[in-house]
Design an enzyme around this catalytic site. Structure first.
Site, short mmCIF file in Angstrom:
data_model
loop_
_atom_site.label_atom_id
_atom_site.label_comp_id
_atom_site.label_asym_id
_atom_site.label_seq_id
_atom_site.Cartn_x
_atom_site.Cartn_y
_atom_site.Cartn_z
N ASN A 36 1.16 -1.02 0.19
CA ASN A 36 -0.03 0.01 -0.19
C ASN A 36 1.03 0.92 -0.35
OD1 ASN A 36 0.96 0.19 2.53
ND2 ASN A 36 -1.06 -0.46 3.67
N PHE A 63 6.20 -9.71 4.52
CA PHE A 63 6.71 -8.66 4.52
C PHE A 63 5.58 -7.66 5.45
CE2 PHE A 63 9.46 -10.16 1.92
CZ PHE A 63 10.84 -10.46 2.54
N GLY A 107 3.32 -4.58 6.74
CA GLY A 107 3.47 -4.08 7.94
C GLY A 107 3.89 -3.78 9.06
N LYS A 145 6.39 -1.40 12.02
CA LYS A 145 7.67 -1.83 11.95
C LYS A 145 8.15 -1.18 13.21
CE LYS A 145 11.18 -0.58 9.19
NZ LYS A 145 12.59 -0.53 8.42
N SER A 195 10.75 -11.47 13.91
CA SER A 195 11.87 -10.57 14.49
C SER A 195 12.71 -11.05 15.60
CB SER A 195 10.83 -9.11 14.88
OG SER A 195 12.25 -8.96 15.45
N TYR A 210 4.53 -3.38 18.88
CA TYR A 210 4.54 -4.21 17.54
C TYR A 210 5.19 -5.40 17.62
CZ TYR A 210 8.43 -5.29 13.86
OH TYR A 210 9.05 -6.24 13.48
N LYS A 248 4.24 -9.62 16.38
CA LYS A 248 4.68 -10.50 16.04
C LYS A 248 4.65 -11.88 16.71
CE LYS A 248 6.49 -8.62 12.09
NZ LYS A 248 6.42 -8.26 11.32
N GLY A 254 13.61 -0.22 27.75
CA GLY A 254 12.80 -0.87 27.44
C GLY A 254 13.98 -1.51 26.20
P1 NAD Z 1 9.47 -1.39 5.68
O1 NAD Z 1 8.34 -0.17 6.08
O2 NAD Z 1 10.15 -1.04 4.76
O3 NAD Z 1 8.46 -2.53 4.48
C1 NAD Z 1 7.20 -2.96 5.00
C2 NAD Z 1 6.23 -2.81 3.65
O4 NAD Z 1 5.05 -2.81 3.77
C3 NAD Z 1 6.59 -1.23 3.31
O5 NAD Z 1 6.63 -0.89 2.07
C4 NAD Z 1 4.89 -0.70 3.79
O6 NAD Z 1 4.21 0.34 2.57
C5 NAD Z 1 4.57 -1.92 3.56
N1 NAD Z 1 2.63 -1.74 4.25
C6 NAD Z 1 2.18 -1.80 5.49
N2 NAD Z 1 1.43 -2.35 5.94
C7 NAD Z 1 1.18 -2.46 5.09
C8 NAD Z 1 -0.65 -3.48 4.65
N3 NAD Z 1 -1.44 -2.98 5.90
N4 NAD Z 1 -0.90 -3.22 3.22
C9 NAD Z 1 0.00 -3.47 2.76
N5 NAD Z 1 1.48 -2.95 2.34
C10 NAD Z 1 2.06 -2.77 3.70
O7 NAD Z 1 9.19 -2.62 6.68
P2 NAD Z 1 11.32 -3.78 7.18
O8 NAD Z 1 12.46 -3.31 7.31
O9 NAD Z 1 11.03 -4.32 5.11
O10 NAD Z 1 10.18 -5.17 7.71
C11 NAD Z 1 9.79 -5.62 7.25
C12 NAD Z 1 9.52 -6.35 7.28
O11 NAD Z 1 10.25 -7.13 8.07
C13 NAD Z 1 8.34 -6.22 8.71
O12 NAD Z 1 7.14 -7.03 8.35
C14 NAD Z 1 9.35 -5.91 10.33
O13 NAD Z 1 8.15 -5.94 11.24
C15 NAD Z 1 9.68 -7.47 10.09
N6 NAD Z 1 10.96 -7.19 10.46
C16 NAD Z 1 11.88 -5.50 10.62
C17 NAD Z 1 13.15 -5.35 11.22
C18 NAD Z 1 13.64 -4.22 10.55
O14 NAD Z 1 14.68 -3.89 12.01
N7 NAD Z 1 13.92 -3.83 9.72
C19 NAD Z 1 13.36 -6.68 12.07
C20 NAD Z 1 12.86 -7.87 12.11
C21 NAD Z 1 11.22 -7.76 11.97
C1 WQD Z 2 20.74 -0.94 18.65
C2 WQD Z 2 22.02 -0.59 19.45
C3 WQD Z 2 20.04 0.59 21.31
C4 WQD Z 2 19.91 4.20 18.27
C5 WQD Z 2 14.97 -2.81 16.89
C6 WQD Z 2 13.82 -3.40 17.38
C7 WQD Z 2 13.21 -4.86 16.99
C8 WQD Z 2 14.03 -4.86 15.54
C9 WQD Z 2 14.81 -4.41 15.11
C10 WQD Z 2 11.72 -4.78 13.92
C11 WQD Z 2 20.81 -0.16 20.79
C12 WQD Z 2 21.53 1.89 20.40
C13 WQD Z 2 20.06 2.95 18.68
C14 WQD Z 2 20.23 5.66 18.14
C15 WQD Z 2 22.00 4.08 20.17
N1 WQD Z 2 12.74 -4.14 15.15
N2 WQD Z 2 21.16 3.32 19.54
N3 WQD Z 2 21.62 4.92 19.75
O1 WQD Z 2 16.69 -2.16 19.92
O2 WQD Z 2 17.74 -3.89 18.97
O3 WQD Z 2 15.98 -2.96 17.80
O4 WQD Z 2 14.95 -2.52 15.38
O5 WQD Z 2 12.19 -6.04 14.51
O6 WQD Z 2 12.32 -5.04 16.98
O7 WQD Z 2 13.47 -3.04 18.65
O8 WQD Z 2 17.77 -1.21 16.61
O9 WQD Z 2 19.26 -0.22 16.42
O10 WQD Z 2 16.88 0.57 17.62
O11 WQD Z 2 19.56 -0.64 18.71
O12 WQD Z 2 22.41 3.98 20.98
O13 WQD Z 2 19.87 6.54 17.91
O14 WQD Z 2 21.98 0.72 19.08
O15 WQD Z 2 20.24 1.95 22.31
O16 WQD Z 2 22.07 -0.53 21.43
P1 WQD Z 2 17.01 -2.58 18.32
P2 WQD Z 2 18.40 0.26 17.04
#
Ligand code: NAD
Ligand code: WQD
Length: 338
Positions: free
Chosen positions: A32, A80, A82, A84, A124, A149, A153, A294
């Site tokens: 979207n 993917f 969602g 995040k 995640s 969030y 998951k 957190g």
């Molecule tokens: P992102 O936001 O870049 O990609 C998510 C995509 O989903 C976006 O393009 C967004 O437009 C689309 N989207 C969101 N809600 C939607 C909906 N209801 N219908 C259709 N499209 C929708 O994020 P990302 O970093 O690429 O993450 C992808 C997936 O991986 C997510 O589910 C996220 O929770 C998970 N994940 C991400 C990380 C991270 O740190 N990036 C870590 C662990 C898990």
């Molecule tokens: C990494 C380290 C911070 C920012 C998050 C989500 C997790 C996953 C990935 C989706 C930590 C430190 C950060 C800054 C800092 N996402 N930091 N200054 O918190 O490990 O994970 O993203 O599933 O769910 O919680 O990643 O990149 O925010 O932090 O010192 O400005 O960097 O304290 O030690 P995190 P992060």
């Protein structure tokens, strides 16, 4: 047959779409564009010479999904799509549960109706809550998530586990990503956060390019070697290849799998700053501030199950992660709107 990628215009999605196209798969994307732009897929097409079919639609829209499943022969879904952002999820829990949990339910239901029975879900490391030990293996306790969030998951994983008992023909793999960073080495696609980044690596790279003044390091009094938080950073292209491996091994083992995707190595915030300074040949301005509520001291994976079940392991080093992040940042100072 084609692979449906939900959220395929996003950060991890676009790199995975690229990897799928490169190996010759047909790809259909539903997105979207709430947190991405079509430009990412235009650039994927430019890099691969192949154009993925894009439906700009919401996964909550069952009619859009029905149309996709009737227009294309879909063999597998990589999910993917969602929301995040941890902080935003605390302020907008209903949006997070609706997109992440209800969205997955709508998708599953339409897959069932269309007879599509293979799903890979973006989970995640957040499902482990406060790690009971490191490295984290899949046998470690999940739960104790501290924000909507993370809970979304965890809920989806539980829903998928229950669903796979009821529908044993389904092949479901939950991939638990650790900390995805980096970009395609071409510098054409990468992470393009909205506003001020919450995550470490996009923040550092915006300090390096001069868009932000100073990185706040959240605490240097953790029980870690240098006192700063330790995480398992993984190159987004390694993550993408993990999805391909999960597709290739879907028929093996149990119907429901949960597998870590990490490198198995932890680096501190200071390690990241140093590696980025080396890659960008610049100094990163930073100051030590209080811990972020957190945050956990350390979180890194035991990645042996992925090797055993998927024949996959991450291959890219921290230096490559930082080099590719910087290459993307310097070539696209304003992301896809550069
Ligand atoms: P992102 O936001 O870049 O990609 C998510 C995509 O989903 C976006 O393009 C967004 O437009 C689309 N989207 C969101 N809600 C939607 C909906 N209801 N219908 C259709 N499209 C929708 O994020 P990302 O970093 O690429 O993450 C992808 C997936 O991986 C997510 O589910 C996220 O929770 C998970 N994940 C991400 C990380 C991270 O740190 N990036 C870590 C662990 C898990
Ligand atoms: C990494 C380290 C911070 C920012 C998050 C989500 C997790 C996953 C990935 C989706 C930590 C430190 C950060 C800054 C800092 N996402 N930091 N200054 O918190 O490990 O994970 O993203 O599933 O769910 O919680 O990643 O990149 O925010 O932090 O010192 O400005 O960097 O304290 O030690 P995190 P992060």
């Amino acid at each position: 047959m084609a692979i449906l990628v939900t959220g395929g215009a996003g950060y991890i999605g676009s790199h995975t779409v690229l990897a799928l196209l490169e190996r010759g798969d047909d790809v259909v994307v539903i997105d979207n564009l709430s947190n991405s732009s079509k430009a990412s897929l235009d650039r994927v097409a430019e890099l691969t010479g192949k154009v993925p079919t894009l439906y700009v639609a919401d996964i909550l829209d069952k009619h859009a999904l029905k149309e996709i499943f009737s227009n294309h022969e879909i063999s597998d879904v990589i999910h993917f799509a969602g929301l995040k952002s941890v902080g935003e999820s605390v302020r907008k829990p209903l949006e997070y549960y609706e997109n992440n949990v209800v969205g997955t339910l709508v998708l599953l239901n339409e897959m069932l109706l269309a007879g599509v029975d293979s799903l890979i879900f973006s989970s995640s490391a957040t499902v482990y809550g406060n790690p009971e030990k490191v490295p984290l293996s899949e046998e470690c306790q999940t739960g104790g998530t501290t924000n909507p969030y993370g809970t979304s998951k965890l809920m989806v994983e539980q829903i998928l586990r229950d669903f796979s008992h009821a529908q044993p023909e389904f092949r479901i793999t939950c991939l638990r990503y650790f900390n995805p960073v980096g970009a395609h080495p071409s510098g054409r696609i990468g992470e393009d956060p909205n506003g001020i980044p919450n995550n470490l690596v996009p923040y550092i790279s915006q300090v390096a390019i001069g868009k932000l003044e100073c990185l706040s390091v959240y605490g240097n009094d953790y029980p870690t070697p240098d006192g700063t938080g330790v995480r398992d950073y993984i190159h987004v292209l390694d993550l993408a290849s993990g999805h391909l491996a999960a597709l290739d091994h879907k028929a093996e083992g149990s119907a429901f799998k949960a597998i870590n995707l990490g490198t198995g190595v932890g680096y501190s915030v200071i390690d990241l700053i140093k590696a980025f300074e080396k890659a960008a040949q610049t100094q990163i301005n930073y100051k030590i501030v209080d811990r972020r509520p957190g945050d956990v001291a350390e979180c890194w994976s035991d990645s042996s199950l992925a090797k055993q079940k998927l024949g996959w392991q991450a291959t890219r080093s921290l230096d490559e992660m930082m080099r590719d992040t910087w290459n993307w940042q310097k070539n696209n100072p304003n992301g896809f709107s550069s």
